[in-house]
Design a protein around this motif. Sequence first.
Motif, mmCIF file in Angstrom:
data_model
loop_
_atom_site.group_PDB
_atom_site.id
_atom_site.type_symbol
_atom_site.label_atom_id
_atom_site.label_comp_id
_atom_site.label_asym_id
_atom_site.label_seq_id
_atom_site.Cartn_x
_atom_site.Cartn_y
_atom_site.Cartn_z
ATOM 1 N N PRO A 199 0.821 -1.226 0.000
ATOM 2 C CA PRO A 199 0.000 0.000 0.000
ATOM 3 C C PRO A 199 0.846 1.263 0.000
ATOM 4 O O PRO A 199 0.515 2.241 -0.672
ATOM 5 N N ALA A 200 1.958 1.260 0.732
ATOM 6 C CA ALA A 200 2.788 2.473 0.782
ATOM 7 C C ALA A 200 3.426 2.751 -0.578
ATOM 8 O O ALA A 200 3.612 3.898 -0.975
ATOM 9 N N LEU A 201 3.742 1.675 -1.311
ATOM 10 C CA LEU A 201 4.448 1.829 -2.594
ATOM 11 C C LEU A 201 3.524 2.143 -3.762
ATOM 12 O O LEU A 201 4.001 2.430 -4.865
ATOM 13 N N GLN A 202 2.233 2.103 -3.517
ATOM 14 C CA GLN A 202 1.278 2.260 -4.615
ATOM 15 C C GLN A 202 1.510 3.564 -5.390
ATOM 16 O O GLN A 202 1.508 4.647 -4.799
ATOM 17 N N GLY A 203 1.754 3.439 -6.689
ATOM 18 C CA GLY A 203 1.922 4.618 -7.543
ATOM 19 C C GLY A 203 3.309 5.235 -7.491
ATOM 20 O O GLY A 203 3.606 6.165 -8.237
ATOM 21 N N ALA A 204 4.191 4.732 -6.599
ATOM 22 C CA ALA A 204 5.523 5.348 -6.467
ATOM 23 C C ALA A 204 6.454 4.820 -7.563
ATOM 24 O O ALA A 204 6.481 3.621 -7.836
ATOM 25 N N ASP A 205 7.207 5.721 -8.199
ATOM 26 C CA ASP A 205 8.230 5.279 -9.153
ATOM 27 C C ASP A 205 9.638 5.637 -8.667
ATOM 28 O O ASP A 205 10.623 5.416 -9.364
ATOM 29 N N ALA A 206 9.726 6.203 -7.470
ATOM 30 C CA ALA A 206 11.031 6.488 -6.870
ATOM 31 C C ALA A 206 10.911 6.377 -5.352
ATOM 32 O O ALA A 206 9.802 6.430 -4.805
ATOM 33 N N LEU A 207 12.072 6.226 -4.698
ATOM 34 C CA LEU A 207 12.063 5.876 -3.278
ATOM 35 C C LEU A 207 13.222 6.540 -2.543
ATOM 36 O O LEU A 207 14.364 6.520 -3.021
ATOM 37 N N TYR A 208 12.925 7.141 -1.384
ATOM 38 C CA TYR A 208 13.976 7.583 -0.463
ATOM 39 C C TYR A 208 13.986 6.586 0.686
ATOM 40 O O TYR A 208 13.002 6.456 1.416
ATOM 41 N N LEU A 209 15.086 5.887 0.830
ATOM 42 C CA LEU A 209 15.130 4.749 1.739
ATOM 43 C C LEU A 209 15.939 5.075 2.997
ATOM 44 O O LEU A 209 17.168 5.218 2.931
ATOM 45 N N VAL A 210 15.238 5.241 4.106
ATOM 46 C CA VAL A 210 15.890 5.417 5.408
ATOM 47 C C VAL A 210 15.692 4.114 6.157
ATOM 48 O O VAL A 210 14.582 3.814 6.609
ATOM 49 N N SER A 211 16.751 3.326 6.250
ATOM 50 C CA SER A 211 16.590 2.034 6.903
ATOM 51 C C SER A 211 16.511 2.246 8.411
ATOM 52 O O SER A 211 16.976 3.266 8.925
ATOM 53 N N PRO A 212 15.909 1.295 9.118
ATOM 54 C CA PRO A 212 15.736 1.489 10.562
ATOM 55 C C PRO A 212 16.997 1.175 11.356
ATOM 56 O O PRO A 212 16.933 1.069 12.571
ATOM 57 N N HIS A 213 18.143 1.077 10.686
ATOM 58 C CA HIS A 213 19.377 0.853 11.437
ATOM 59 C C HIS A 213 19.613 1.987 12.401
ATOM 60 O O HIS A 213 19.472 3.146 12.059
ATOM 61 N N LEU A 214 20.013 1.657 13.578
ATOM 62 C CA LEU A 214 20.345 2.639 14.612
ATOM 63 C C LEU A 214 19.130 3.488 14.998
ATOM 64 O O LEU A 214 19.264 4.455 15.713
ATOM 65 N N ALA A 215 17.958 3.131 14.488
ATOM 66 C CA ALA A 215 16.733 3.772 14.977
ATOM 67 C C ALA A 215 15.960 2.673 15.700
ATOM 68 O O ALA A 215 15.881 1.550 15.216
ATOM 69 N N ASP A 216 15.431 2.991 16.830
ATOM 70 C CA ASP A 216 14.637 2.025 17.588
ATOM 71 C C ASP A 216 15.363 0.714 17.832
ATOM 72 O O ASP A 216 14.781 -0.371 17.696
ATOM 73 N N ASN A 217 16.646 0.783 18.129
ATOM 74 C CA ASN A 217 17.390 -0.388 18.604
ATOM 75 C C ASN A 217 17.570 -1.495 17.585
ATOM 76 O O ASN A 217 17.774 -2.640 17.954
ATOM 77 N N VAL A 218 17.485 -1.167 16.312
ATOM 78 C CA VAL A 218 17.649 -2.209 15.299
ATOM 79 C C VAL A 218 19.090 -2.177 14.804
ATOM 80 O O VAL A 218 19.573 -1.144 14.350
ATOM 81 N N ALA A 277 10.662 -2.924 -6.464
ATOM 82 C CA ALA A 277 10.934 -3.190 -7.887
ATOM 83 C C ALA A 277 9.659 -3.683 -8.563
ATOM 84 O O ALA A 277 9.308 -3.226 -9.666
ATOM 85 N N ASP A 278 8.922 -4.583 -7.897
ATOM 86 C CA ASP A 278 7.667 -5.100 -8.461
ATOM 87 C C ASP A 278 6.638 -3.992 -8.639
ATOM 88 O O ASP A 278 5.830 -4.015 -9.566
ATOM 89 N N ALA A 279 6.675 -3.014 -7.727
ATOM 90 C CA ALA A 279 5.671 -1.934 -7.763
ATOM 91 C C ALA A 279 5.988 -0.889 -8.826
ATOM 92 O O ALA A 279 5.194 0.016 -9.046
ATOM 93 N N GLY A 280 7.181 -0.978 -9.442
ATOM 94 C CA GLY A 280 7.504 -0.032 -10.518
ATOM 95 C C GLY A 280 8.466 1.073 -10.118
ATOM 96 O O GLY A 280 8.610 2.060 -10.841
ATOM 97 N N VAL A 281 9.140 0.910 -8.970
ATOM 98 C CA VAL A 281 10.132 1.922 -8.566
ATOM 99 C C VAL A 281 11.353 1.802 -9.474
ATOM 100 O O VAL A 281 11.894 0.716 -9.675
ATOM 101 N N ARG A 282 11.775 2.935 -10.033
ATOM 102 C CA ARG A 282 12.874 2.940 -11.010
ATOM 103 C C ARG A 282 14.056 3.795 -10.574
ATOM 104 O O ARG A 282 15.024 3.946 -11.325
#
Length: 311
Positions: A78-97, A112-117
Motif C-alpha cells: 500500500p505504501a508503494l502504490q503509484g511510487a516510481d522512486a524511493l527515499y530509503l531510510v533504513s531502521p538501522h540505529l533507529a529504535d534499537n535495530v 521493484a515489483d511496484a515499478g520503482v525505477r
Amino acid sequence: MDWLNLEPYGRPVQHDRQPETHVSSTVLVTGATGKTGRRLIPKLLRRGIAVRAGSRAPVRSGAEPVRFDWFDESTYQPALQGADALYLVSPHLADNVVDAFAQIQKFLHSAADAGVRRLVHLSSFGVDQAPADDPLRRVELLVDESAIPATILRPAAFMQNFSENHWSNLARTIRERGEVAMPFGDHPVSYVSTADMADVAAVALAEDGHEGRGYTLTGPAAITLIEAAELISAATGRHIRYVDPGPGAVRQALLDSGAQADFAEYVSQIFEFAITSGVMTAVTGDVAAVTGREPTGFAEFATDAVGAWLP
Ligand SMILES: NC(=O)c1ccc[n+]([C@@H]2O[C@H](COP(=O)([O-])OP(=O)(O)OC[C@H]3O[C@@H](n4cnc5c(N)ncnc54)[C@H](OP(=O)(O)O)[C@@H]3O)[C@@H](O)[C@H]2O)c1
C-alpha cells in the motif's frame, strides 16, 4: 575497526551499470518524520513531484501520508502504490535495530515489483570501507545489487543531533542544563546539516546522472564538541559549556533510552572509533558538487536552530 580508512574521501563510486534516464513523478519517502525525510518532502513538492510520506504514525506534511512500518510487511505494497522512486531510510540505529537486512531485502523486491525505477539510500559515513559482513555494508551491497538504479548517501554525524530527537539527548541537556555532555569533546567531526542532505537527495531523485554513485556528505569544516558548545552559546546568548561525562556515557545514554545491550554496544563502539580515530574530520566537496552551493556551517545551523535550546 580499522576498515574505516577513507582514502580518497568522497570519490563518487562508479558502477558498471549503464545510467538510466527516468523522470520521477511520485516518490515514497520513508523516515518521513525524521531529520532528513521531513526536509526532503517540501523540496520534492516544489519540484512538482508527488510525495507519499511513509511513517508508522502517518502525519500531515503537505504530502500524502501513508502508513509504513519496516516490521509490518502488510504496509509495503500500500505504501508503494503509484511510487516510481524511493527515499530509503533504513531502521538501522533507529529504535534499537542493528540488523534489518531481511526487511530491507523484502521491501526492495516489493519496490521493484511496484515499478520503482530510482532510489536514494541513506547510509553512513565510511560504510563503503566496511567489511562485507558489517550490517550497514550488507545493506549497501543489497541496494547496489537490486534491480533499481540507486544513489547512496554517506553522511557524517548530523548537526541536527544537537537540536532534534536523538538518542544522545543533546538537545535536552543543552536546553535544561546548559551543557553539551558527550565524551571525546576535543576530537573534531565534520558535522553535516540534514537540510543539505535533503537538497542532495532531492537532486538525486529528481535529476538524471546520479545513479550508481555514492556521495560522502560533510559540513564545510570539522569542529569539536567544545567548539560546538561555543557556537551554540553565541547563537543562544546563553553560556553553554562542554562537559565530559567519560567514555562509558554513550553506552549508558543508549541503555537509558531503552536500547538493548547489543545495540548499545554496537553503536558505542562505532561512535568511539569514528570520533577518536580522526576519520570523521574529513571534509568533502560532495554537497557542493551535487547542489551547486557550499554546505551549511555549524554557526549558521546554530542560528537557525536556536529555538531548540531556549528554556
Ligand atoms: N543521526 C546521525 O548522526 C546519522 C549519521 C549518519 C547516518 N545516519 C543514519 O540515518 C538514518 C536516520 O537516523 P536518525 O537516527 O537521525 O533518525 P531520523 O531519520 O531522524 O528518524 C528515524 C525515522 O525512521 C522512522 N522509523 C523508525 N523506525 C521505523 C519503523 N519500524 N518503520 C518505519 N519507519 C521507522 C521514523 O519514523 P516514525 O517513528 O514516525 O515511524 C523516523 O522518521 C539511520 O539509518 C542512521 O543510521 C544517522
